[in-house]
Structure formats: structure tokens, C-alpha cells
Scaffold this active site. Sequence first.
Site, PDB file in Angstrom:
ATOM      1  N   TYR A  32       0.828  -1.220   0.000  1.00  0.00           N
ATOM      2  CA  TYR A  32       0.000   0.000   0.000  1.00  0.00           C
ATOM      3  C   TYR A  32       0.852   1.255   0.000  1.00  0.00           C
ATOM      4  O   TYR A  32       0.648   2.157  -0.805  1.00  0.00           O
ATOM      5  CB  TYR A  32      -0.961  -0.024   1.201  1.00  0.00           C
ATOM      6  CG  TYR A  32      -2.092  -0.964   0.924  1.00  0.00           C
ATOM      7  CD1 TYR A  32      -3.226  -0.521   0.254  1.00  0.00           C
ATOM      8  CD2 TYR A  32      -2.000  -2.308   1.255  1.00  0.00           C
ATOM      9  CE1 TYR A  32      -4.248  -1.392  -0.056  1.00  0.00           C
ATOM     10  CE2 TYR A  32      -3.015  -3.190   0.949  1.00  0.00           C
ATOM     11  CZ  TYR A  32      -4.135  -2.734   0.295  1.00  0.00           C
ATOM     12  OH  TYR A  32      -5.137  -3.595  -0.032  1.00  0.00           O
TER      13      TYR A  32
ATOM     14  N   THR B 217       6.176  -4.070   8.348  1.00  0.00           N
ATOM     15  CA  THR B 217       6.719  -4.262   9.708  1.00  0.00           C
ATOM     16  C   THR B 217       5.597  -4.880  10.551  1.00  0.00           C
ATOM     17  O   THR B 217       4.971  -4.203  11.359  1.00  0.00           O
ATOM     18  CB  THR B 217       7.175  -2.918  10.322  1.00  0.00           C
ATOM     19  OG1 THR B 217       6.130  -1.943  10.166  1.00  0.00           O
ATOM     20  CG2 THR B 217       8.427  -2.389   9.669  1.00  0.00           C
TER      21      THR B 217
ATOM     22  N   GLU C 257      -5.526   4.110   3.821  1.00  0.00           N
ATOM     23  CA  GLU C 257      -5.963   3.336   2.667  1.00  0.00           C
ATOM     24  C   GLU C 257      -7.345   3.830   2.242  1.00  0.00           C
ATOM     25  O   GLU C 257      -8.177   4.171   3.074  1.00  0.00           O
ATOM     26  CB  GLU C 257      -5.989   1.850   3.002  1.00  0.00           C
ATOM     27  CG  GLU C 257      -4.580   1.300   3.172  1.00  0.00           C
ATOM     28  CD  GLU C 257      -4.535  -0.148   3.639  1.00  0.00           C
ATOM     29  OE1 GLU C 257      -5.519  -0.871   3.435  1.00  0.00           O
ATOM     30  OE2 GLU C 257      -3.498  -0.540   4.206  1.00  0.00           O
TER      31      GLU C 257
ATOM     32  N   ASN D  10     -16.308   4.949  21.081  1.00  0.00           N
ATOM     33  CA  ASN D  10     -17.132   3.745  21.221  1.00  0.00           C
ATOM     34  C   ASN D  10     -17.604   3.551  22.670  1.00  0.00           C
ATOM     35  O   ASN D  10     -18.739   3.111  22.898  1.00  0.00           O
ATOM     36  CB  ASN D  10     -16.357   2.508  20.743  1.00  0.00           C
ATOM     37  CG  ASN D  10     -16.254   2.495  19.224  1.00  0.00           C
ATOM     38  OD1 ASN D  10     -17.069   3.113  18.539  1.00  0.00           O
ATOM     39  ND2 ASN D  10     -15.264   1.797  18.696  1.00  0.00           N
TER      40      ASN D  10
ATOM     41  N   TYR E 169      -5.511  22.112  22.972  1.00  0.00           N
ATOM     42  CA  TYR E 169      -5.704  22.280  24.414  1.00  0.00           C
ATOM     43  C   TYR E 169      -5.769  20.888  25.066  1.00  0.00           C
ATOM     44  O   TYR E 169      -6.413  19.989  24.535  1.00  0.00           O
ATOM     45  CB  TYR E 169      -6.998  23.072  24.659  1.00  0.00           C
ATOM     46  CG  TYR E 169      -6.976  23.839  25.943  1.00  0.00           C
ATOM     47  CD1 TYR E 169      -6.304  25.049  26.033  1.00  0.00           C
ATOM     48  CD2 TYR E 169      -7.588  23.336  27.072  1.00  0.00           C
ATOM     49  CE1 TYR E 169      -6.260  25.748  27.225  1.00  0.00           C
ATOM     50  CE2 TYR E 169      -7.550  24.039  28.270  1.00  0.00           C
ATOM     51  CZ  TYR E 169      -6.886  25.239  28.339  1.00  0.00           C
ATOM     52  OH  TYR E 169      -6.845  25.924  29.518  1.00  0.00           O
TER      53      TYR E 169
ATOM     54  N   CYS F 183     -13.166  19.900  38.466  1.00  0.00           N
ATOM     55  CA  CYS F 183     -14.097  19.250  37.526  1.00  0.00           C
ATOM     56  C   CYS F 183     -13.608  17.903  36.990  1.00  0.00           C
ATOM     57  O   CYS F 183     -14.324  16.913  37.090  1.00  0.00           O
ATOM     58  CB  CYS F 183     -14.381  20.182  36.349  1.00  0.00           C
ATOM     59  SG  CYS F 183     -15.277  21.647  36.878  1.00  0.00           S
TER      60      CYS F 183
ATOM     61  N   LYS G  75     -13.555  14.867  39.428  1.00  0.00           N
ATOM     62  CA  LYS G  75     -14.918  14.595  39.918  1.00  0.00           C
ATOM     63  C   LYS G  75     -15.772  13.981  38.803  1.00  0.00           C
ATOM     64  O   LYS G  75     -16.493  13.001  39.019  1.00  0.00           O
ATOM     65  CB  LYS G  75     -15.533  15.918  40.382  1.00  0.00           C
ATOM     66  CG  LYS G  75     -17.011  15.889  40.670  1.00  0.00           C
ATOM     67  CD  LYS G  75     -17.496  17.237  41.194  1.00  0.00           C
ATOM     68  CE  LYS G  75     -17.668  18.284  40.099  1.00  0.00           C
ATOM     69  NZ  LYS G  75     -18.812  18.075  39.225  1.00  0.00           N
TER      70      LYS G  75
ATOM     71  N   LYS H 116      -4.191  25.421  38.395  1.00  0.00           N
ATOM     72  CA  LYS H 116      -3.623  26.094  37.234  1.00  0.00           C
ATOM     73  C   LYS H 116      -3.408  27.565  37.541  1.00  0.00           C
ATOM     74  O   LYS H 116      -3.881  28.062  38.577  1.00  0.00           O
ATOM     75  CB  LYS H 116      -4.457  25.886  35.975  1.00  0.00           C
ATOM     76  CG  LYS H 116      -5.834  26.467  35.998  1.00  0.00           C
ATOM     77  CD  LYS H 116      -6.486  26.207  34.631  1.00  0.00           C
ATOM     78  CE  LYS H 116      -7.945  26.565  34.669  1.00  0.00           C
ATOM     79  NZ  LYS H 116      -8.655  26.235  33.454  1.00  0.00           N
TER      80      LYS H 116
HETATM   81  N1  LIG Z   1      -1.023   0.515   4.928  1.00  0.00           N
HETATM   82  C1  LIG Z   1      -1.098   1.714   5.478  1.00  0.00           C
HETATM   83  O1  LIG Z   1      -2.154   2.370   5.453  1.00  0.00           O
HETATM   84  C2  LIG Z   1       0.113   2.323   6.130  1.00  0.00           C
HETATM   85  C3  LIG Z   1       0.091   3.694   6.443  1.00  0.00           C
HETATM   86  C4  LIG Z   1       1.207   4.263   7.032  1.00  0.00           C
HETATM   87  C5  LIG Z   1       2.324   3.478   7.319  1.00  0.00           C
HETATM   88  N2  LIG Z   1       2.307   2.139   7.022  1.00  0.00           N
HETATM   89  C6  LIG Z   1       3.511   1.353   7.307  1.00  0.00           C
HETATM   90  O2  LIG Z   1       4.243   1.230   6.071  1.00  0.00           O
HETATM   91  C7  LIG Z   1       4.884  -0.044   6.014  1.00  0.00           C
HETATM   92  C8  LIG Z   1       4.383  -0.804   4.781  1.00  0.00           C
HETATM   93  O3  LIG Z   1       2.993  -1.025   4.921  1.00  0.00           O
HETATM   94  P1  LIG Z   1       2.134  -1.622   3.724  1.00  0.00           P
HETATM   95  O4  LIG Z   1       0.724  -1.635   4.193  1.00  0.00           O
HETATM   96  O5  LIG Z   1       2.483  -0.946   2.473  1.00  0.00           O
HETATM   97  O6  LIG Z   1       2.708  -3.131   3.695  1.00  0.00           O
HETATM   98  P2  LIG Z   1       2.342  -4.289   2.666  1.00  0.00           P
HETATM   99  O7  LIG Z   1       2.385  -5.549   3.432  1.00  0.00           O
HETATM  100  O8  LIG Z   1       1.146  -3.929   1.872  1.00  0.00           O
HETATM  101  O9  LIG Z   1       3.583  -4.257   1.666  1.00  0.00           O
HETATM  102  C9  LIG Z   1       4.885  -4.572   2.039  1.00  0.00           C
HETATM  103  C10 LIG Z   1       5.612  -5.036   0.789  1.00  0.00           C
HETATM  104  O10 LIG Z   1       6.984  -5.223   1.120  1.00  0.00           O
HETATM  105  C11 LIG Z   1       7.437  -6.306   0.322  1.00  0.00           C
HETATM  106  N3  LIG Z   1       8.726  -6.822   0.838  1.00  0.00           N
HETATM  107  C12 LIG Z   1       8.924  -7.602   1.922  1.00  0.00           C
HETATM  108  N4  LIG Z   1      10.257  -7.884   2.026  1.00  0.00           N
HETATM  109  C13 LIG Z   1      10.862  -7.245   1.020  1.00  0.00           C
HETATM  110  C14 LIG Z   1      12.212  -7.143   0.606  1.00  0.00           C
HETATM  111  N5  LIG Z   1      13.188  -7.780   1.265  1.00  0.00           N
HETATM  112  N6  LIG Z   1      12.497  -6.397  -0.475  1.00  0.00           N
HETATM  113  C15 LIG Z   1      11.512  -5.776  -1.156  1.00  0.00           C
HETATM  114  N7  LIG Z   1      10.218  -5.836  -0.818  1.00  0.00           N
HETATM  115  C16 LIG Z   1       9.902  -6.572   0.261  1.00  0.00           C
HETATM  116  C17 LIG Z   1       6.283  -7.299   0.382  1.00  0.00           C
HETATM  117  O11 LIG Z   1       6.363  -8.270  -0.654  1.00  0.00           O
HETATM  118  C18 LIG Z   1       5.103  -6.351   0.209  1.00  0.00           C
HETATM  119  O12 LIG Z   1       4.764  -6.183  -1.155  1.00  0.00           O
HETATM  120  C19 LIG Z   1       4.546  -0.742   7.337  1.00  0.00           C
HETATM  121  O13 LIG Z   1       5.576  -0.465   8.242  1.00  0.00           O
HETATM  122  C20 LIG Z   1       3.270  -0.065   7.775  1.00  0.00           C
HETATM  123  O14 LIG Z   1       3.088  -0.134   9.168  1.00  0.00           O
HETATM  124  C21 LIG Z   1       1.222   1.558   6.420  1.00  0.00           C
END
Ligand SMILES: NC(=O)c1ccc[n+]([C@@H]2O[C@H](COP(=O)([O-])OP(=O)(O)OC[C@H]3O[C@@H](n4cnc5c(N)ncnc54)[C@H](O)[C@@H]3O)[C@@H](O)[C@H]2O)c1
Length: 447
Positions: free
Chosen positions: A23, A99, A172, A235, A266, A278, A281, A334
Site C-alpha cells: 500500500y 513491519t 488506505e 465507542n 488544548y 471538575c 470529579k 492552574k
Molecule cells: N497501509 C497503510 O495504510 C500504512 C500507512 C502508514 C504506514 N504504514 C507502514 O508502512 C509499512 C508498509 O505497509 P504496507 O501496508 O504498504 O505493507 P504491505 O504488506 O502492503 O507491503 C509490504 C511489501 O513489502 C514487500 N517486501 C517484503 N520484504 C521485502 C524485501 N526484502 N524487499 C523488497 N520488498 C519486500 C512485500 O512483498 C510487500 O509487497 C509498514 O511499516 C506499515 O506499518 C502503512
Amino acid sequence: MRLSFHLRIPSSIVTISVFGLGYVGAVTSGCLSQIGHQIIGVDVHEPKVRAFNEGHSPIVEPGLEEMLQSASRDGRLRATTDTAEAVAASTISIICVGTPSLPSGSLDLKYVTLVTQQIAAAVQQQQGKKHILVFRSTMLPGSTRTLVSAQLQNLIHSGHLQVYYCPEFLREGTAVADFRDPSLVVVGTEDGLSPASAEITSLFGGTPSVLRWEGAEMIKYASNYFHALKVGFANEIGRVCKHLEEDALRVMDVVCQDTRLNISRYYMRPGAPFGGSCLPKDVSALRAFARQQGLNLPLLENTQTSNDAHQHQFVQLIEQNGKRRIGLIGLAFKADTDDLRGSPLVAAAETLIGRGFTVSIYDPQINLSRLIGANEQQIQARMPHLAQLLKLAPEELIENCDVLVISQKCVPPATLRAHIRPEHLIIDVMGWEPLKTLPSRYEGLCW
Ligand SMILES: NC(=O)c1ccc[n+]([C@@H]2O[C@H](COP(=O)([O-])OP(=O)(O)OC[C@H]3O[C@@H](n4cnc5c(N)ncnc54)[C@H](O)[C@@H]3O)[C@@H](O)[C@H]2O)c1
């Protein structure tokens, strides 16, 4: 889907390798290619590489397919599984690999570690060519420094590599729009000083906030934790509302209309525990109500517990330096009020006195002869000898104390400067910059 946005002008056109075509990597590739950069996508997953090379998006994200197709058509986008070839052909590498969580819940950095090793080896082979490495994957504070120490130190010292940590905040479903108009742009550098490369400052748009690697890493977690907390909070309020047959959506919608106190900076500043007449309590009342009604609301239940932990830490900070004469500058909960009800400073004074410390207090708003009602009763019950502790002049307090706990700006920095000694310890409860420049020891409550 067609997205409209202002085209961002890069400071220069460069070739960028994007590692991980999920992504984040796919959106980053599409958006950076659209503003003119040459993109080489790198992934271990062959079908993703193939899709990219055919100009197709490996993920479903509005607007992305069109951008990748046009970049591919114009020769600004290709993909490979070969790290060394990609690094050799580019000046910047952006790591966007996953990660994920380990079964224990802790963070698994194996993909980032592996890609970092591969990039380091590739830069090493380039015989003198300079390269920029940007970590974009979400990593716990300290991860960049650990990866650098283990694998990149020599390349940085020899001037062949610059390393940045730039967290990603896209969502996303609206990722392309978020990338083009980011809610936040953060650049982490080794020392928190401005990046050595102009490209980095302009790469992700906006005006970046520059911090140390650890600060930039922490901002990502603080943001996501806050989002999670907001969802949980909304929630739990929703469950209380449903129990009351009240419209939760309407209640929270009205809560969010207050952009001065509710949806605002704030109350979003680390410092003293919450207090006053407040918050404690009202937190206690809603918690008690929820318990009586059999509602399970862990966040609301534990808000006071969190505050108690902060109060405990505050007192520990005062106690741990071993000095016995403590001066409190500010006692009310404060500034510009004489309200002592629920004041964390009153609670701290009470604890310290109980543990045998000598406590003196300066607070120009506290006039014992004017305290009335609940305010007076609280002091009678908790600090009956307050009159003997109160000093009328700040000089008198400063001269007779070793530790100064400063929670209000009621003593001007010039007065503090004139009377402070190097052996004094200042404990800053509010994050007041002038205190850091005084000729004494300094300790911030959470900084
Ligand atoms: N998805 C989100 O909305 C979002 C938003 C902000 C931050 N993040 C962070 O960004 C990072 C990536 O998230 P994502 O959702 O894109 O992950 P994802 O799982 O969709 O994609 C990760 C990609 O890395 C590839 N990969 C793994 N090992 C590799 C290597 N050795 N060499 C090259 N490519 C390799 C995988 O095949 C995969 O295509 C994560 O740390 C996530 O927490 C994600």
C-alpha cells in the site's frame, strides 16, 4: 476515479528506488512518478513486480492505477527484484516494506533489516557514489539508530550515505489524496538538525517538521495510538449513550463541534496530571455510573489510574535526587486561580510532607484569609499548616530550598535568574523554555 490536486514541483528530478510495493510503496511510487521522478519499484514478490512493469497497480486504491499506467507509458516507472541493480540506478532509496507483529505482539523488523543489509551492500559496491536512504516503514523509536549502528555507520561516516526516517500518515482508500496533500510531514535526522539534502525537504511535500530519528519514529506511534484511543473513547461514550437510549452519533458530533477545547491542542501538552474541581470529579462520576450499570468501559475506567501513575512519577522525580528542601512555585491546579481543589501540587505537597520533606510554597494567588467554602475545607483537611509553608516573596523560597518545582509562570525568569544557584535543581512541570537557560540543574517532568 479522477483525482484533482495541485501538482507539486520537486526541487530536482531524481531516480528513486521504492522498496516494498504494498500500500505505501505503490502509492509512493505512483505519486512520486507523477511529479516527474523516475521510479524503480523493488519487491520480492514477482507478481507485484510484473504488475508494476505492466503499469498495473498491485493494490486497489482509488486513482493509483491511472497514475501508474501513465508513468509506465512515459518511461518513468519500472520494477525489479534486484536490489543492487535498483540502488545502482538511483540516488534515493525509500524503504516501505512491511513491519508486522510477531505472535508476542512486538514488532518484527526482519524485512526492514534484510532490505537495509541489501541496500548497504549495494551502496558499498558503488565505489564512491553517494546515496540517500529513507526509512518510511513504521518502526519503534530507536529502530533507525539500531539499524544504522549495525549496518550503515561506516557508509555514513565515509560520506557515502545519508539516512532519514520519514513516517507515512496515509490512509488506505484515500491514500493518493493523502500523499498529495499530507496531514503531516516529518523528517527524522540523526541529530534533529535540517536535512543535508534539499530533495528530502521537498520529497513528501508540505513544510516538514524536523526531529531526531527517535522523535520522528515516536510521532508515528503517538499519532496512531491517539487514533486508536479516539476510536475506543468514542465507542465507550457510544455504549454509555446506547444504555441511556441517547443518540451517540449526535452526542459525539456535538462534542466535536468544540474546536477550542475538545478537538484542539488544548489538553494535548505533556505536563502536570489533570486536576481541579471538575475533571477528577466528573471522571469519577461517569466511571461509578458505568460500574453501577454493569457497563464494561476499560478506557474510561482507567483514565484516573493513568493520572494516578503520572502523579506517582511526578513525586518520584522530586524525591529521587535526595535533597530534602522542596520549594513549590505554584500550588493552585492552574495559573491565575486560587482553586486548590484537586490540585496535583497539593497532592504532591501532602505526600512529600508525609515522607518528611520540608516543603515551602510560593503562589501569589493563594491568600489564606480569602479562601472560602470547599477550597478552604480541602486545605484544612489536607494541609492544615499551609500558612506556615507559604512564602510571601519568591526570593525567600528560592534561598531556602534545594529543589524548585515550577508549575506556574508566577515568578519572572529575571527574578529566578537573580537568586538561583548552580546547585539548585529545577523541576519544570509545564515545559517553560526560560527555565532551561537558568544557571542551575534542570529536569523536565516529561521531556
Ligand atoms: N497501509 C497503510 O495504510 C500504512 C500507512 C502508514 C504506514 N504504514 C507502514 O508502512 C509499512 C508498509 O505497509 P504496507 O501496508 O504498504 O505493507 P504491505 O504488506 O502492503 O507491503 C509490504 C511489501 O513489502 C514487500 N517486501 C517484503 N520484504 C521485502 C524485501 N526484502 N524487499 C523488497 N520488498 C519486500 C512485500 O512483498 C510487500 O509487497 C509498514 O511499516 C506499515 O506499518 C502503512
